[in-house]
Scaffold this active site. Structure first.
Site, short mmCIF file in Angstrom:
data_model
loop_
_atom_site.label_atom_id
_atom_site.label_comp_id
_atom_site.label_asym_id
_atom_site.label_seq_id
_atom_site.Cartn_x
_atom_site.Cartn_y
_atom_site.Cartn_z
N ASP A 31 0.85 -1.19 0.00
CA ASP A 31 0.00 0.00 0.00
C ASP A 31 0.89 1.24 0.00
O ASP A 31 1.89 1.27 0.72
CB ASP A 31 -0.91 0.00 1.24
CG ASP A 31 -2.10 0.93 1.12
OD1 ASP A 31 -1.88 2.14 0.92
OD2 ASP A 31 -3.24 0.46 1.25
N SER A 34 -1.62 6.39 0.10
CA SER A 34 -2.25 7.59 -0.46
C SER A 34 -3.64 7.81 0.12
O SER A 34 -4.10 8.94 0.23
CB SER A 34 -2.32 7.48 -1.99
OG SER A 34 -3.03 6.32 -2.39
N GLY A 36 -4.70 4.99 2.50
CA GLY A 36 -4.68 4.03 3.59
C GLY A 36 -3.94 4.56 4.81
O GLY A 36 -3.44 5.70 4.82
N SER A 117 -16.03 -3.33 -9.48
CA SER A 117 -17.06 -2.37 -9.09
C SER A 117 -18.31 -2.53 -9.92
O SER A 117 -18.25 -2.89 -11.11
CB SER A 117 -16.52 -0.94 -9.28
OG SER A 117 -17.54 0.02 -9.09
N TYR A 141 -13.67 6.01 -13.98
CA TYR A 141 -13.46 5.00 -12.94
C TYR A 141 -14.10 3.66 -13.35
O TYR A 141 -13.44 2.61 -13.31
CB TYR A 141 -14.05 5.48 -11.62
CG TYR A 141 -14.15 4.37 -10.59
CD1 TYR A 141 -13.01 3.83 -10.01
CD2 TYR A 141 -15.39 3.87 -10.19
CE1 TYR A 141 -13.09 2.81 -9.08
CE2 TYR A 141 -15.49 2.85 -9.26
CZ TYR A 141 -14.34 2.32 -8.70
OH TYR A 141 -14.43 1.32 -7.79
N LYS A 145 -12.18 0.02 -14.31
CA LYS A 145 -12.45 -1.26 -13.67
C LYS A 145 -12.83 -2.33 -14.69
O LYS A 145 -12.44 -3.50 -14.58
CB LYS A 145 -13.57 -1.11 -12.63
CG LYS A 145 -13.15 -0.40 -11.36
CD LYS A 145 -12.14 -1.22 -10.57
CE LYS A 145 -11.88 -0.64 -9.19
NZ LYS A 145 -10.96 -1.47 -8.39
N PHE A 169 -20.90 -1.84 -5.06
CA PHE A 169 -20.93 -0.39 -5.15
C PHE A 169 -20.57 0.24 -3.81
O PHE A 169 -19.41 0.36 -3.47
CB PHE A 169 -22.28 0.12 -5.67
CG PHE A 169 -22.13 1.41 -6.42
CD1 PHE A 169 -21.93 1.41 -7.78
CD2 PHE A 169 -22.14 2.63 -5.76
CE1 PHE A 169 -21.75 2.60 -8.50
CE2 PHE A 169 -21.97 3.82 -6.45
CZ PHE A 169 -21.78 3.81 -7.82
N ASN A 170 -21.51 0.59 -2.98
CA ASN A 170 -21.20 1.32 -1.75
C ASN A 170 -20.92 0.37 -0.60
O ASN A 170 -21.78 -0.42 -0.22
CB ASN A 170 -22.36 2.25 -1.39
CG ASN A 170 -22.39 3.49 -2.27
OD1 ASN A 170 -21.62 3.60 -3.21
ND2 ASN A 170 -23.28 4.41 -1.97
N GLY A 281 -21.13 11.63 -13.15
CA GLY A 281 -20.74 10.22 -13.12
C GLY A 281 -21.56 9.36 -12.19
O GLY A 281 -21.27 8.17 -12.03
N ASP A 282 -22.60 9.91 -11.56
CA ASP A 282 -23.43 9.15 -10.62
C ASP A 282 -24.69 8.63 -11.32
O ASP A 282 -25.61 9.42 -11.60
CB ASP A 282 -23.86 10.02 -9.43
CG ASP A 282 -22.85 10.00 -8.31
OD1 ASP A 282 -21.90 9.19 -8.37
OD2 ASP A 282 -23.00 10.78 -7.36
#
Length: 320
Positions: A31, A34, A36, A117, A141, A145, A169-170, A281-282
């Protein structure tokens, strides 16, 4: 068996690391911190602080630690920001995947679980998203993916890589009060930060074609997600048949406004959210079926919405 967890110091990756340990597997973390936190890596777990783009570091992580499989969680994951920073998004998520796969091939590592995703589907017009639903990403994004999934498939043909991609997703909640979502873009930390600061949380867009006008998503508990990653890793280890991708869906979904209502209910802080413009983008609605994952990965929703909120709020309170 030793599994490299890229992004293992992040919110999701750290839960995957703990789930691997609980299942008797040995994790190694790579990792760049950035997004984490070094403190999220359990004591005794080998930790290489480096970017997924650093081929020499990836080679060291895989070659020197006897890695037998990779759970690839690292990446730039902010759909809205990716519209403004497409080149950065592709570098992190596509070039990063190429770097990782090249190192895996060099070291003879032939097992990979990819944290993909539901953004690969875009703004779909179906009641339930299935694994074969047409892909039309609405952001760089989501595109990055999807390209990651293509790379895995191509490497499977070219080099015998055994792989699967987990789409979701979430991700919310906490499986450990010491682990919390610290993203500056995700809904739960944004709402909690506002409540702690005495500000009114806001909704990004309330004019979508959904029952209450706000976006509808699958909200899944991070500990459930981590268990699915481990189940996929175990399936690869055993040589069992495995699908190229699984949707980790709830089957029904909840809206952002329903989330806000649960936040007020669980925290005891009454508020009426402000309404801000939509974010680019949503998509309006993405709700996926989890039937295939339930069949092969013991996937299920083990937590109610209020339990998700309560565990996330407890982790946030522990950090105060």
């Amino acid at each position: 068996m030793t599994w490299l967890v890229t992004g293992g110091a992040g919110y999701i990756g750290a839960h995957v690391v703990r789930a691997l340990i609980d299942d008797g597997l040995e994790p190694v973390v790579l990792d760049d911190l950035s997004s984490g936190h070094a403190a999220f890596v359990p004591e005794g777990v080998p930790f290489i602080q480096a970017s997924i783009l650093d081929r020499a570091a990836v080679d060291r992580a895989i070659g020197e630690r006897g890695v037998t499989g990779v759970i690839h969680v690292a990446g730039f994951k902010y759909a809205g920001v990716s519209v403004e920073r497409p080149l950065h998004t592709y570098e992190q998520n596509v070039t990063g995947m190429v770097t990782l796969l090249a190192s895996m091939q060099q070291h003879g590592v032939t097992q990979c679980v990819f944290s993909s995703s539901a953004a690969v589907f875009g703004d779909v017009d179906v009641e339930l998203v299935g694994e074969d639903t047409p892909k039309a990403p609405a952001s760089p994004y989501g595109e990055s993916k999807l390209i990651g999934e293509w790379l895995l498939a191509d490497q499977g043909v070219a080099a015998g890589l055994r792989h699967t991609s987990l789409r979701y997703f979430n991700v919310v909640g906490s499986g450990d009060a010491s682990l919390r979502d610290t993203s500056p873009h995700n809904l739960f930390p944004l709402v909690f930060d506002a409540l702690v600061a005495g500000r009114t949380p806001r909704i990004n867009g309330a004019d979508y074609p959904t029952p209450d006008g706000t976006c509808v998503r699958d909200y899944i508990h991070v500990a459930d997600l981590a268990l699915a990653h481990v189940a996929a890793a175990r399936r690869l280890e055993r040589g069992d048949s495995i699908e190229p991708a699984y949707n980790l869906g709830s089957g029904d979904g909840v809206s952002v406004r329903q989330i806000m209502d649960a936040m007020a209910r669980v925290t005891g802080i009454a508020f009426d959210p402000e309404v801000a413009p939509r974010r680019p983008g949503d998509p309006a609605r993405i709700v996926a079926s989890g039937e295939l994952a339930a069949r092969d990965l013991d996937w299920r929703m083990r937590h109610t919405l209020d339990e998700m909120v309560a565990s996330a709020w407890a982790a946030r309170q522990a950090a105060l």
